[in-house]
Motif scaffolding. Structure first.
Motif, PDB file in Angstrom:
ATOM      1  N   UNK A 201      12.062   5.746  -7.901  1.00 32.18           N
ATOM      2  CA  UNK A 201      10.770   5.681  -7.203  1.00 32.18           C
ATOM      3  C   UNK A 201      10.873   4.825  -5.937  1.00 32.18           C
ATOM      4  N   UNK A 202      11.733   3.820  -5.967  1.00 31.88           N
ATOM      5  CA  UNK A 202      11.861   2.934  -4.801  1.00 31.88           C
ATOM      6  C   UNK A 202      12.472   3.652  -3.610  1.00 31.88           C
ATOM      7  N   UNK A 203      13.052   4.834  -3.839  1.00 34.74           N
ATOM      8  CA  UNK A 203      13.625   5.628  -2.752  1.00 34.74           C
ATOM      9  C   UNK A 203      12.639   6.662  -2.206  1.00 34.74           C
ATOM     10  N   UNK A 204      11.369   6.515  -2.560  1.00 31.96           N
ATOM     11  CA  UNK A 204      10.324   7.427  -2.067  1.00 31.96           C
ATOM     12  C   UNK A 204      10.343   7.439  -0.537  1.00 31.96           C
ATOM     13  N   UNK A 205      10.258   8.608   0.088  1.00 31.73           N
ATOM     14  CA  UNK A 205      10.373   8.698   1.556  1.00 31.73           C
ATOM     15  C   UNK A 205       9.279   7.959   2.320  1.00 31.73           C
ATOM     16  N   UNK A 206       8.117   7.780   1.714  1.00 33.86           N
ATOM     17  CA  UNK A 206       7.023   7.118   2.423  1.00 33.86           C
ATOM     18  C   UNK A 206       6.684   5.737   1.840  1.00 33.86           C
ATOM     19  N   UNK A 207       6.758   5.608   0.519  1.00 29.13           N
ATOM     20  CA  UNK A 207       6.350   4.368  -0.128  1.00 29.13           C
ATOM     21  C   UNK A 207       7.534   3.580  -0.686  1.00 29.13           C
ATOM     22  N   UNK A 256       8.539  -6.698 -12.888  1.00 30.97           N
ATOM     23  CA  UNK A 256       9.192  -5.591 -12.178  1.00 30.97           C
ATOM     24  C   UNK A 256       8.462  -4.281 -12.444  1.00 30.97           C
ATOM     25  N   UNK A 257       8.177  -4.026 -13.699  1.00 28.57           N
ATOM     26  CA  UNK A 257       7.515  -2.770 -14.088  1.00 28.57           C
ATOM     27  C   UNK A 257       6.116  -2.688 -13.488  1.00 28.57           C
ATOM     28  N   UNK A 258       5.366  -3.783 -13.591  1.00 25.30           N
ATOM     29  CA  UNK A 258       3.988  -3.778 -13.108  1.00 25.30           C
ATOM     30  C   UNK A 258       3.907  -3.781 -11.587  1.00 25.30           C
ATOM     31  N   UNK A 259       4.860  -4.441 -10.924  1.00 30.85           N
ATOM     32  CA  UNK A 259       4.828  -4.428  -9.464  1.00 30.85           C
ATOM     33  C   UNK A 259       5.050  -3.030  -8.927  1.00 30.85           C
ATOM     34  N   UNK A 260       5.992  -2.301  -9.522  1.00 33.52           N
ATOM     35  CA  UNK A 260       6.246  -0.928  -9.074  1.00 33.52           C
ATOM     36  C   UNK A 260       4.974  -0.083  -9.215  1.00 33.52           C
ATOM     37  N   UNK A 261       4.297  -0.215 -10.333  1.00 30.72           N
ATOM     38  CA  UNK A 261       3.059   0.541 -10.538  1.00 30.72           C
ATOM     39  C   UNK A 261       1.994   0.108  -9.531  1.00 30.72           C
ATOM     40  N   UNK A 262       1.888  -1.200  -9.330  1.00 34.58           N
ATOM     41  CA  UNK A 262       0.920  -1.752  -8.375  1.00 34.58           C
ATOM     42  C   UNK A 262       1.190  -1.231  -6.964  1.00 34.58           C
ATOM     43  N   UNK A 263       2.449  -1.227  -6.580  1.00 34.36           N
ATOM     44  CA  UNK A 263       2.837  -0.808  -5.220  1.00 34.36           C
ATOM     45  C   UNK A 263       2.416   0.632  -4.943  1.00 34.36           C
ATOM     46  N   UNK A 264       2.666   1.507  -5.890  1.00 33.37           N
ATOM     47  CA  UNK A 264       2.346   2.916  -5.669  1.00 33.37           C
ATOM     48  C   UNK A 264       0.844   3.195  -5.808  1.00 33.37           C
ATOM     49  N   UNK A 265       0.149   2.378  -6.578  1.00 37.09           N
ATOM     50  CA  UNK A 265      -1.306   2.517  -6.648  1.00 37.09           C
ATOM     51  C   UNK A 265      -1.957   2.067  -5.345  1.00 37.09           C
ATOM     52  N   UNK A 266      -1.404   1.031  -4.722  1.00 37.83           N
ATOM     53  CA  UNK A 266      -1.959   0.493  -3.481  1.00 37.83           C
ATOM     54  C   UNK A 266      -1.624   1.368  -2.273  1.00 37.83           C
ATOM     55  N   UNK A 269       0.798   0.937   3.840  1.00 33.62           N
ATOM     56  CA  UNK A 269       1.081   1.726   5.043  1.00 33.62           C
ATOM     57  C   UNK A 269       2.576   1.795   5.327  1.00 33.62           C
ATOM     58  N   UNK A 270       3.264   0.682   5.086  1.00 33.02           N
ATOM     59  CA  UNK A 270       4.722   0.662   5.267  1.00 33.02           C
ATOM     60  C   UNK A 270       5.283  -0.573   4.578  1.00 33.02           C
ATOM     61  N   UNK A 271       6.607  -0.620   4.496  1.00 30.42           N
ATOM     62  CA  UNK A 271       7.274  -1.764   3.873  1.00 30.42           C
ATOM     63  C   UNK A 271       7.045  -3.034   4.691  1.00 30.42           C
ATOM     64  N   UNK A 272       6.633  -2.892   5.935  1.00 33.78           N
ATOM     65  CA  UNK A 272       6.360  -4.047   6.786  1.00 33.78           C
ATOM     66  C   UNK A 272       5.199  -4.879   6.251  1.00 33.78           C
ATOM     67  N   UNK A 273       4.389  -4.289   5.384  1.00 34.18           N
ATOM     68  CA  UNK A 273       3.245  -5.008   4.805  1.00 34.18           C
ATOM     69  C   UNK A 273       3.591  -5.578   3.431  1.00 34.18           C
ATOM     70  N   UNK A 274       4.887  -5.672   3.134  1.00 31.88           N
ATOM     71  CA  UNK A 274       5.309  -6.108   1.797  1.00 31.88           C
ATOM     72  C   UNK A 274       4.723  -7.472   1.413  1.00 31.88           C
ATOM     73  N   UNK A 275       4.831  -8.451   2.304  1.00 32.08           N
ATOM     74  CA  UNK A 275       4.371  -9.804   1.964  1.00 32.08           C
ATOM     75  C   UNK A 275       2.888  -9.834   1.613  1.00 32.08           C
ATOM     76  N   UNK A 276       2.110  -9.036   2.311  1.00 32.65           N
ATOM     77  CA  UNK A 276       0.672  -8.973   2.036  1.00 32.65           C
ATOM     78  C   UNK A 276       0.409  -8.454   0.623  1.00 32.65           C
TER      79      UNK A 276
END
Length: 300
Positions: A201-207, A256-266, A269-276
């Motif tokens: 999932x971390x290799x998703x082209x957009x997220x 790790x498991x919950x962050x991945x789910x959280x990331x894709x639910x949110x 816009x791009x990985x540049x907003x990771x810290x936020x």
């Protein structure tokens, strides 16, 4: 002003007499009443921790010393400390329920302190490419995540396929030391299917995001929550005794498991907003940990 005055009067005068009256009415000291009125786990142990840390003014000098010793003991000394507390508070030794409950709470409190020291010691160990054990763990991580693809060399761009930044992963462990690698390997070994799924999932082209780098970042999150005491409720509910390194790793797996789910639910816009989004996730976890009944593991 009135609040401060009331706090002073209560802690220095009224509290003593209130406790005296309650002991006359119930025949039990404050610690006994605490155990009678609280559930096993964090609810009980946090109260013991609070009493031993903050409410010394209401105890005699000897009781104060006994409790201070009790929350800093080694496992082998807990039973003696429990006997000392019971003797000082005039609790009959045949009260086995109180004895067992206090022993469990003291093990949890002293165990939490010891766990932090163990995690801190592991974090302080820098990754050393000349250390065979370190190198073996790194290769094990690759084999767990990429079982159908062999590494062409020790230093290779292939490491980017599992989310490291460059040709040599050792540079990415600087902040968390060996702890970051141990966490990544633990998750991949004990939850192999989930780890491979999240890597995919971390290799998703957009997220997409850098799996290993985010994993090390979550190690820092778990470490900081342990260090500031936020993990007490979770660990006291999970472990009826001494928290171990295993329990810290299990909490990391949850993150790790919950962050991945959280990331894709949110859907950032791009990985540049990771810290936020990382901070938003951090606040969510801290909020969950405020519940004294909380348990955050993948099994739950």
């Amino acid at each position: 002003m009135l609040v401060c005055l009331w706090g002073f009067l209560y802690s220095h005068y009224f509290r003593f007499w209130l406790k005296w009256v309650l002991r006359l009415l119930t025949g039990k000291c404050e610690l006994q009443r605490l155990f009678d009125g609280s559930r096993a786990g964090a609810q009980r142990t946090l109260r013991v921790d609070y009493i031993s840390a903050l409410l010394f003014k209401s105890f005699t000098v000897l009781t104060l010393q006994v409790l201070r010793n009790a929350v800093h003991v080694e496992e082998a000394e807990v039973e003696k400390c429990v006997r000392d507390v019971m003797k000082e508070k005039k609790i009959e030794q045949k009260d086995t329920g109180f004895k067992i409950n206090l022993q469990v709470s003291l093990l949890q409190i002293s165990g939490y302190k010891k766990l932090y020291l163990n995690v801190e010691n592991l974090r302080k160990v820098p990754y050393d490419s000349d250390n065979e054990e370190h190198e073996e763990q790194l290769i094990e991580l690759w084999n767990l995540l990429m079982p159908h693809e062999s590494l062409k060399a020790r230093i290779t761009k292939q490491w980017c396929d599992i989310g490291f930044q460059g040709d040599d992963p050792k540079t990415d462990f600087r902040g968390m030391g060996l702890l970051g690698l141990v966490n990544l390997v633990y998750f991949s070994k004990h939850y192999t299917d989930e780890a491979r799924q999240i890597l995919s999932r971390s290799n998703h082209p957009e997220l997409g995001y850098s799996y290993a780098i985010v994993g090390i970042n979550l190690t820092e999150m778990a470490y900081s929550l342990l260090k500031n005491g936020a993990l007490k409720s979770h660990l006291y509910n999970v472990v009826c005794g001494l928290p171990q390194l295993e329990h810290f790793h299990q909490f990391y797996c949850y993150l790790v498991y919950e962050f991945d789910r959280f990331w894709f639910e949110e859907e950032p816009e791009s990985i540049m907003h990771f810290n936020q989004y990382r901070e938003k996730f951090h606040e969510k976890i801290k909020g969950l940990l405020l519940d004294c009944n909380v348990i955050l593991t993948l099994q739950n």
